[in-house]
Every structure is written in structure tokens, then in C-alpha cells.
Write an enzyme that holds these catalytic residues in place. Structure first.
Site, PDB file in Angstrom:
ATOM      1  N   LYS A 161       0.847  -1.184   0.000  1.00  0.00           N
ATOM      2  CA  LYS A 161       0.000   0.000   0.000  1.00  0.00           C
ATOM      3  C   LYS A 161       0.884   1.236   0.000  1.00  0.00           C
ATOM      4  CE  LYS A 161      -3.881   1.888   2.658  1.00  0.00           C
ATOM      5  NZ  LYS A 161      -4.693   1.716   3.903  1.00  0.00           N
ATOM      6  N   HIS A 210      -0.203   4.431   0.468  1.00  0.00           N
ATOM      7  CA  HIS A 210      -0.775   5.564   1.194  1.00  0.00           C
ATOM      8  C   HIS A 210      -1.174   5.083   2.591  1.00  0.00           C
ATOM      9  CE1 HIS A 210      -4.130   3.416  -0.673  1.00  0.00           C
ATOM     10  NE2 HIS A 210      -4.866   3.838   0.322  1.00  0.00           N
TER      11      HIS A 210
END
Length: 241
Positions: free
Chosen positions: A118, A120
Site C-alpha cells: 500500500k 498511502h
């Protein structure tokens, strides 16, 4: 002390494990997770049985499955600090087993990985508790050591130690390497080559024991199950370890 001597030292634990294995086989059959017929495995073998843990797919089944896992882990005596569930099936298993162990009074933080990092929020590939100390990997079955090696790499990259593996079913059959049968099973490879302790709820021997005398089935259902005993035995004679 040899394994045989250890077993004789703890007969009650052995009896409990055998009884739990039979109960689990019955549960898996009733849940449609363990089926009999003709199925082609990843190794290209024609198997008389098929185990699909993805069909433990409602809250009641998952709760009971977690109880089987937690009790097997406790009986094994394996010590660990964190549970790790490899994506994807292992995610649900790790969470459920962690909750059941907590109910039994044993704190067991858990973590799992994403298939893709991921970029963010908190970022990264890991979710949940920090991986540290001795890590117990929880998965359904292993047909080769590939998935376990991948999980071990993730755990080591986080600075923790891959320590043990808990699975639902030990197939007790020869693994394949480069398309060829080898003399060891996937579980034996994980134990002897990767150095992990392994505990399982049940194994192929338990399935055979159940088929010989189905506990809850009667009449036509019992006869239908018993007819598969010779087929599963023949499969084990050919591919078993």
C-alpha cells in the site's frame, strides 16, 4: 527421547488429539469441505478426496474451525509471540484463531500481509500487530513448501523469526519437485529443511480411520462413506509418506 517415547509419555494428550481429529473430519464432511469422488490435484494426481477450507464460509463454521485450531495449538505446546496469516486464506484464519486463543486466556496478537504494498496511509505490505519474536504461521493445507517459504521471507524481512506452522490438514503424501514425486511430504520438508515446528488438526490417517467407522453417519450414508475407504487407502499406499 524419541518421538515414540514422547508419545508413550503423554497417552492422554495422544487420545485427545486423535479424538479431536475424528471430530474435525466429521465436521469437515458435514460442512462440505471434505468431499470424496475423483479430483485432480495440482500435482496432476487423481485423488479420491478433496479438501477446500474456503467452504468454512459462515460465522458458525469459522468459530468452530478456530476452536479446532486453537486447541491443536495448545496441545502441541508450541510457544510463539505473534500469529501470521498469509494472504488470502490465512488472513481470516489468523484473526479467528487469535480471538479463540484470547477466549482461552492466551494473548495472541496477529498480523497478515497484503499481496501488493500500500502506497498511502500506513503503507507497506503488513497489517496488524508488529511481527517480532517467534512467529506462528497459520494456513489451511500445504502441498509444497513454496507458500511457507514466502511467508518466512516476509517474517524475516520484518525482523522476526519464523518458528512454527499450524494447518488444518496434513495430507501425508509425497510432495513434487520439478514435476517429479519426492520421498518426503510438504510437512516433512517444512519440518526438516525449513526448521519449523508443525501442528495439524488432522491428517490423512485420521480420514482413513473415520471412513472405516463413520461416527455420525448411518444406513446409506455410512455405506457411502465406507466405500471410499479402499480408494483413499489405495491413494495413500501409492503416494503416502
Amino acid at each position: 527421547m524419541t518421538a515414540q517415547e514422547a508419545n508413550r509419555t503423554h497417552p492422554a494428550a495422544d487420545d485427545s488429539s486423535a479424538q479431536a481429529a475424528q471430530q474435525f473430519v466429521q465436521f469437515a464432511i458435514e460442512s462440505g469441505v471434505l468431499k470424496f469422488g475423483e479430483f485432480t490435484t495440482k500435482a496432476g494426481r487423481l485423488s479420491p478426496y478433496f479438501f477446500n477450507a474456503g467452504l468454512f464460509n459462515d460465522g458458525q463454521k469459522l468459530l468452530r474451525l478456530a476452536q479446532f485450531y486453537a486447541n491443536a495449538i495448545v496441545r502441541s505446546g508450541i510457544e510463539f509471540d505473534v500469529i501470521f496469516g498469509p494472504a488470502y486464506k490465512g488472513i481470516v484464519l489468523a484473526a479467528a484463531v487469535s480471538m479463540e486463543l484470547a477466549r482461552l486466556g492466551r494473548a495472541a496478537p496477529y498480523a497478515y500481509n497484503r499481496k501488493e504494498a500500500k502506497d498511502h496511509g500506513e503503507g507497506g505490505m503488513l497489517v496488524g500487530a508488529p511481527l517480532k519474536g517467534r512467529v506462528l504461521i497459520v494456513d489451511d493445507v500445504i502441498s509444497a513448501g513454496t507458500a511457507v517459504r514466502e511467508a518466512m521471507a516476509i517474517i524475516r524481512a520484518a525482523g522476526a523469526t519464523p518458528h512454527a506452522l499450524a494447518i488444518a490438514l496434513d495430507r501425508q503424501e509425497m510432495a513434487t519437485e520439478n514435476g517429479k514425486d519426492v520421498a518426503h511430504s510438504a510437512v516433512q520438508f517444512v519440518q526438516n529443511q525449513l526448521g519449523l515446528q508443525v501442528c495439524s488438526i488432522a491428517n490423512l490417517a485420521a480420514i482413513l480411520d473415520y471412513l472405516a467407522q463413520p461416527e455420525s453417519a448411518d444406513g446409506a450414508a455410512s455405506a457411502q462413506l465406507e466405500q471410499y475407504h479402499s480408494k483413499v487407502q489405495a491413494y495413500r499406499d501409492r503416494y503416502g509418506v
